[in-house]
Design a protein around this motif. Structure first.
Motif, PDB file in Angstrom:
ATOM      1  N   TYR A  94      -8.988 -21.844 -14.944  1.00 29.84           N
ATOM      2  CA  TYR A  94      -7.809 -21.568 -14.364  1.00 29.84           C
ATOM      3  C   TYR A  94      -6.639 -21.669 -15.269  1.00 29.84           C
ATOM      4  CZ  TYR A  94      -3.636 -20.665 -11.519  1.00 29.84           C
ATOM      5  OH  TYR A  94      -2.398 -20.372 -10.913  1.00 29.84           O
ATOM      6  N   ARG A  95      -6.513 -22.883 -15.863  1.00 36.17           N
ATOM      7  CA  ARG A  95      -5.290 -23.381 -16.481  1.00 36.17           C
ATOM      8  C   ARG A  95      -5.419 -22.697 -18.142  1.00 36.17           C
ATOM      9  NH1 ARG A  95      -5.798 -29.414 -18.033  1.00 36.17           N
ATOM     10  NH2 ARG A  95      -5.197 -29.404 -15.706  1.00 36.17           N
ATOM     11  N   ASN A  96      -6.507 -22.218 -18.505  1.00 35.14           N
ATOM     12  CA  ASN A  96      -6.621 -21.631 -19.797  1.00 35.14           C
ATOM     13  C   ASN A  96      -6.842 -20.135 -19.921  1.00 35.14           C
ATOM     14  OD1 ASN A  96      -6.162 -24.080 -21.536  1.00 35.14           O
ATOM     15  ND2 ASN A  96      -7.814 -24.617 -20.486  1.00 35.14           N
ATOM     16  N   ARG A  97      -6.720 -19.512 -18.655  1.00 32.59           N
ATOM     17  CA  ARG A  97      -6.825 -18.091 -18.343  1.00 32.59           C
ATOM     18  C   ARG A  97      -8.035 -17.502 -18.865  1.00 32.59           C
ATOM     19  NH1 ARG A  97      -1.383 -15.631 -17.779  1.00 32.59           N
ATOM     20  NH2 ARG A  97       0.049 -17.318 -17.449  1.00 32.59           N
ATOM     21  N   TRP A  98      -9.320 -18.066 -18.663  1.00 33.59           N
ATOM     22  CA  TRP A  98     -10.593 -17.486 -19.063  1.00 33.59           C
ATOM     23  C   TRP A  98     -10.856 -16.070 -18.807  1.00 33.59           C
ATOM     24  CZ3 TRP A  98     -14.952 -21.537 -18.382  1.00 33.59           C
ATOM     25  CH2 TRP A  98     -14.754 -22.475 -19.401  1.00 33.59           C
ATOM     26  N   ARG A  99     -10.417 -15.689 -17.449  1.00 34.80           N
ATOM     27  CA  ARG A  99     -10.696 -14.279 -16.995  1.00 34.80           C
ATOM     28  C   ARG A  99      -9.869 -13.292 -18.057  1.00 34.80           C
ATOM     29  NH1 ARG A  99     -10.827 -12.430 -10.980  1.00 34.80           N
ATOM     30  NH2 ARG A  99     -12.378 -14.090 -11.193  1.00 34.80           N
ATOM     31  N   GLU A 100      -8.485 -13.601 -18.107  1.00 38.15           N
ATOM     32  CA  GLU A 100      -7.681 -12.722 -19.005  1.00 38.15           C
ATOM     33  C   GLU A 100      -8.255 -12.739 -20.426  1.00 38.15           C
ATOM     34  OE1 GLU A 100      -3.059 -12.539 -20.187  1.00 38.15           O
ATOM     35  OE2 GLU A 100      -3.745 -13.707 -18.481  1.00 38.15           O
ATOM     36  N   ARG A 101      -8.775 -13.834 -20.932  1.00 33.48           N
ATOM     37  CA  ARG A 101      -9.259 -14.066 -22.145  1.00 33.48           C
ATOM     38  C   ARG A 101     -10.557 -13.161 -22.432  1.00 33.48           C
ATOM     39  NH1 ARG A 101      -8.488 -19.842 -23.637  1.00 33.48           N
ATOM     40  NH2 ARG A 101      -9.175 -19.678 -25.822  1.00 33.48           N
ATOM     41  N   GLN A 126      -0.721 -23.123 -15.404  1.00 31.43           N
ATOM     42  CA  GLN A 126      -1.432 -22.243 -16.121  1.00 31.43           C
ATOM     43  C   GLN A 126      -0.827 -22.008 -17.417  1.00 31.43           C
ATOM     44  OE1 GLN A 126      -1.860 -18.121 -14.253  1.00 31.43           O
ATOM     45  NE2 GLN A 126      -4.122 -18.435 -14.755  1.00 31.43           N
ATOM     46  N   LYS A 172       0.325 -20.503 -21.031  1.00 31.96           N
ATOM     47  CA  LYS A 172       0.862 -19.311 -21.644  1.00 31.96           C
ATOM     48  C   LYS A 172      -0.038 -18.895 -22.610  1.00 31.96           C
ATOM     49  CE  LYS A 172       5.002 -16.750 -23.190  1.00 31.96           C
ATOM     50  NZ  LYS A 172       4.445 -16.308 -24.579  1.00 31.96           N
TER      51      LYS A 172
END
Length: 185
Positions: free
Chosen positions: A65-72, A9, A11
């Motif tokens: 998952y790898r690029n943190r779509w949810r958080e972004r 994942q 940063k």
């Protein structure tokens, strides 16, 4: 024996907003994220991104998952909401300022008309009947609009009565009211 897949994942960069392109994010991952982000809350679905980007579902789950779509996207949605609320608040402030100016203009117009009638009645011997209603309505509406736009109550609990009186009758009634008020002191 199965070997567990190690999922990486990325940063998020500290030097930019999370909804912008991140370092080492591939072109296809960035385009897929933009598509996902721009679908908006309640409309986001991998099936829609697959349809628009022609990427495979598994690729999207990896990118996500790898690029943190949810958080972004949570950060993006909060940003969009904040910008919209700021714009709405500015529009409300601007509207109130316009309404206050209009209300003050109505008050001035009403008072100007009352003043005109007062001057005419002082210059004329026959003391014409004043149409106080129109001038008083303008002033009253202006006052009410200004109160509303300043956050005050629209009405007060006061009884009023509309009348057609000559200017001298109005002046005499005001004098009598003033005398009655002095007696109460």
């Amino acid at each position: 024996m199965t070997v567990p897949v190690k999922r990486f994942q990325a940063k998020l960069a500290d030097d930019r907003d999370p909804w912008t392109r991140q370092p080492r994010e591939s072109d296809s991952a960035w385009r897929a994220f933009q598509t996902w982000r721009d679908l908006g809350p309640g409309n986001r679905a991998f099936a829609k991104v697959v349809e628009q980007t022609q990427l495979k579902y598994g690729t999207l789950t990896t990118f996500s998952y790898r690029n943190r779509w949810r958080e972004r996207t949570v950060a993006w949605d909060a940003h969009v909401d904040r910008v919209k609320r700021d714009a709405d608040l500015k529009a409300i402030r601007d509207m109130r300022e316009r309404h206050i100016k209009m209300a003050q203009a109505l008050q001035g117009l009403g008072m100007n008309e009352i003043g005109k009638h007062a001057r005419k009645s002082q210059e004329s011997k026959d003391k014409p009947t004043i149409e106080v209603r129109t001038a008083a309505d303008l002033a009253e509406r202006g006052l009410r609009l200004e109160r509303l736009n300043r956050g005050e109550p629209e009405t007060t609990h006061e009884e009023t009565q509309r009348v057609n009186m000559t200017w001298s009758e109005i002046v005499n009634a005001a004098r009598k009211q003033g005398q009655d008020d002095e007696e109460d002191l």
